[in-house]
Write an enzyme that holds these catalytic residues in place. Sequence first.
Site, mmCIF file in Angstrom:
data_model
loop_
_atom_site.group_PDB
_atom_site.id
_atom_site.type_symbol
_atom_site.label_atom_id
_atom_site.label_comp_id
_atom_site.label_asym_id
_atom_site.label_seq_id
_atom_site.Cartn_x
_atom_site.Cartn_y
_atom_site.Cartn_z
ATOM 1 C CG ASP A 137 1.735 5.053 4.923
ATOM 2 O OD1 ASP A 137 1.258 3.905 4.995
ATOM 3 O OD2 ASP A 137 2.865 5.352 5.364
ATOM 4 C CG HIS A 143 -0.142 0.213 2.517
ATOM 5 N ND1 HIS A 143 0.680 -0.753 3.048
ATOM 6 C CD2 HIS A 143 -0.039 1.281 3.334
ATOM 7 C CE1 HIS A 143 1.252 -0.299 4.139
ATOM 8 N NE2 HIS A 143 0.840 0.947 4.343
ATOM 9 N NE ARG A 198 2.369 6.220 8.836
ATOM 10 C CZ ARG A 198 1.258 5.578 8.484
ATOM 11 N NH1 ARG A 198 1.278 4.272 8.272
ATOM 12 N NH2 ARG A 198 0.135 6.219 8.343
ATOM 13 C CG HIS A 229 5.122 1.093 2.769
ATOM 14 N ND1 HIS A 229 4.465 2.206 2.315
ATOM 15 C CD2 HIS A 229 4.667 0.894 4.023
ATOM 16 C CE1 HIS A 229 3.668 2.667 3.246
ATOM 17 N NE2 HIS A 229 3.763 1.884 4.303
HETATM 18 C C1 SIN Z 1 3.184 1.039 7.714
HETATM 19 O O1 SIN Z 1 2.652 0.660 6.690
HETATM 20 O O2 SIN Z 1 3.144 2.208 8.080
HETATM 21 C C2 SIN Z 1 3.930 0.043 8.568
HETATM 22 C C3 SIN Z 1 5.130 -0.485 7.900
HETATM 23 C C4 SIN Z 1 5.892 -1.428 8.797
HETATM 24 O O3 SIN Z 1 5.449 -1.739 9.894
HETATM 25 O O4 SIN Z 1 6.969 -1.868 8.398
#
Ligand code: SIN
Length: 287
Positions: A105, A103, A278, A262
């Site tokens: 973000d 996805h 994050r 990612h």
């Molecule tokens: C996310 O998609 O913000 C999490 C990515 C992760 O936990 O590596």
Amino acid sequence: MLSVRPSGASLGAEVVGVDLSQDLDDTTFNRIVDLWHEHEVLFFRNQTLTPEQHVRFSRRFGELELHVRKDCCRPGFHELFVVSNIIIDGKPIGSQDAGLFWHSDLCYLKEPSRGSLFYAHEVPHDANGQALGDTQFASATTAYNSLTQDIQKRIEGRKAVQSYKKGYYRDRNAGPRKPLTPEQEARTPDVEHPIVRTHPYTGKKCLFINEGYTARIAGMENAEGDALLNQLIEHSTRQEFIYRHQWRVGDFLLWDNCSVQHQAVADYKLPLRRHMERTTLSGTAPF
Ligand code: SIN
């Protein structure tokens, strides 16, 4: 003195010689921004940041998003979305199952996020000391550039429907999620965005669809549309477009949500603990 070590993959680079807890001068900051646009994923090792410093550095880039799942944010810091499998007194400290599918973000907002800044507080390891819980990043610019001309023509000018609900309610290891509140629903209606997005800073074309949130191709609600979307999704995460980051505690990593998608690798579970935080930069409407 700042220096750069490209990862060797089609995206990703390490920046050496910067302490992000300090107030960076404009020249250093602007160099980081340029490198980020060039490499799409940028990381800094051995950082020691308080939550305030994480937020302060992130704010240099502009406004920050306040996540729709406030219960997953660090208490007192709605800007810090916690991704963790840790449970304290029966309560998860953050989202236990975030990002397990490919996805980008907040791609489901009218103005999707520009980028995310991720800080590793705790990283799980196996019995041999091998780090687990990597994150994979796929370049959406390389993915677009390697489409055949025929496919590029077919998707030119087309839009896809991005759906928060599709991602929120899909099957997850941590079990079904509680239903969204009416307020959360109201903040996350389905939206349409161009499949081929122009990067607002570099002008590069990016393939802006993903497995997690892209529900369908607008105006092609039929088998042909589904087949095309599946083909694009499969293409977008081919091995040669990927950089896989193996985390160390103290890593601080920026990814671009327009030129990168990612996925978190779920190859660990409690008692192995993972704790990441994050910030998510606000972005602009795709074009
Ligand atoms: C996310 O998609 O913000 C999490 C990515 C992760 O936990 O590596």
